[in-house]
Write an enzyme that holds these catalytic residues in place. Sequence first.
Site, PDB file in Angstrom:
ATOM      1  CG  HIS A 174       5.260   4.568   8.765  1.00  0.00           C
ATOM      2  ND1 HIS A 174       4.445   3.651   8.130  1.00  0.00           N
ATOM      3  CD2 HIS A 174       5.777   5.346   7.789  1.00  0.00           C
ATOM      4  CE1 HIS A 174       4.483   3.880   6.822  1.00  0.00           C
ATOM      5  NE2 HIS A 174       5.280   4.909   6.589  1.00  0.00           N
ATOM      6  NE  ARG A 217      -1.405   2.683   2.733  1.00  0.00           N
ATOM      7  CZ  ARG A 217      -1.066   3.900   3.163  1.00  0.00           C
ATOM      8  NH1 ARG A 217      -1.082   4.951   2.333  1.00  0.00           N
ATOM      9  NH2 ARG A 217      -0.648   4.084   4.405  1.00  0.00           N
ATOM     10  CG  ASP A 218       3.360   4.353   2.887  1.00  0.00           C
ATOM     11  OD1 ASP A 218       2.791   5.347   2.400  1.00  0.00           O
ATOM     12  OD2 ASP A 218       4.402   4.431   3.552  1.00  0.00           O
ATOM     13  CG  HIS A 230       9.080   7.566   4.899  1.00  0.00           C
ATOM     14  ND1 HIS A 230       8.662   7.727   3.603  1.00  0.00           N
ATOM     15  CD2 HIS A 230       8.031   7.011   5.563  1.00  0.00           C
ATOM     16  CE1 HIS A 230       7.413   7.286   3.478  1.00  0.00           C
ATOM     17  NE2 HIS A 230       7.014   6.853   4.660  1.00  0.00           N
ATOM     18  CG  ASN A 269       7.714   3.308   3.276  1.00  0.00           C
ATOM     19  OD1 ASN A 269       7.215   3.771   4.291  1.00  0.00           O
ATOM     20  ND2 ASN A 269       7.101   3.330   2.104  1.00  0.00           N
ATOM     21  CB  CYS A 274      10.479  11.341   0.248  1.00  0.00           C
ATOM     22  SG  CYS A 274      10.107  12.838   1.183  1.00  0.00           S
TER      23      CYS A 274
END
Length: 300
Positions: free
Chosen positions: A206, A15-16, A208, A248, A239
């Site tokens: 979470h 997803r992300d 990055h 990520n 990003c």
Amino acid sequence: MLWPKQVKIVEVGPRDGLQAERGAMLSVAARVKLIDLLSESGLQSLEAGSFVSSKSIPAMANSEDVFDKIQKKPGVDYAFLVPNFKGFEIAQHHGIKSISVFTAASEAFCQRNTKCSIQESFERFSEFIPLAKAQGMRVRGYVSCIFRCPYEGYIQPQKVVQVAETLLDMGCDEIAFGDTIGVGTPQDVIALLERATFPKEKMAMHFHDTYGMAIANITVSLEKGIHIFDASLSGLGGCPYAEGASGNVATEDVIYLLNGLGVDHGVNMNKLMEASAYIDGLLSRKSGSKVALALQGGCV
């Protein structure tokens, strides 16, 4: 140092990761195969898709078909991002048992990303979180821009905690703190976690990796008792606020760290690498994982 005995990895690549990966317009079948490969790796929590507008995020189109077709492995949590009541209805109709909601600690970011204020995002969630809980669904809350915002700059830790506490009061089972632009350092992590007084089992981090700080931030989070971490296979994602920057933190790199610390995670690195090789091949991309690159190059 006493590390947590066991850590849960929430795999956010499908997803992300994919929604932020340029050119990641994959078929339903390809996304299903990716999730099935990840399910076989031992991961217990997968972020499998989202019910956002396909016009806004084309990469997540037909997520309900993805859920219907994946091989649902017992004990694996397949979560879908739900932005509003319509998204909740889709999840409900397809028998999805785990959903996520998304807001920010930055007013400007929330307005630009979700076209509503932070308060309005709470109002949206209040329309369906009580129903979700009454039906036995698991609800995860995301808080983005926990350290800095590309529009507002520095974000006060207390503001982040207030947003998280509101989500918990609304019924969220877990809060994922997102360093959306990947600028945080261990000191930022410490400052936030010292203010967050709710139970550690309700917190997930979470990170990055835009500035290469994700592994350091995970390490200090472990020291502070956090045992839930989001990661994305092969470092999928990006990003959008820093041209050319990585996104990520790579799941492979997190697993390597945990192996070195002797922390149990239940993930088979070889199986994970199979999934990574599959998606990298589909997207014609070089792996974003330093560990994967080292292993592929024969480094041991």
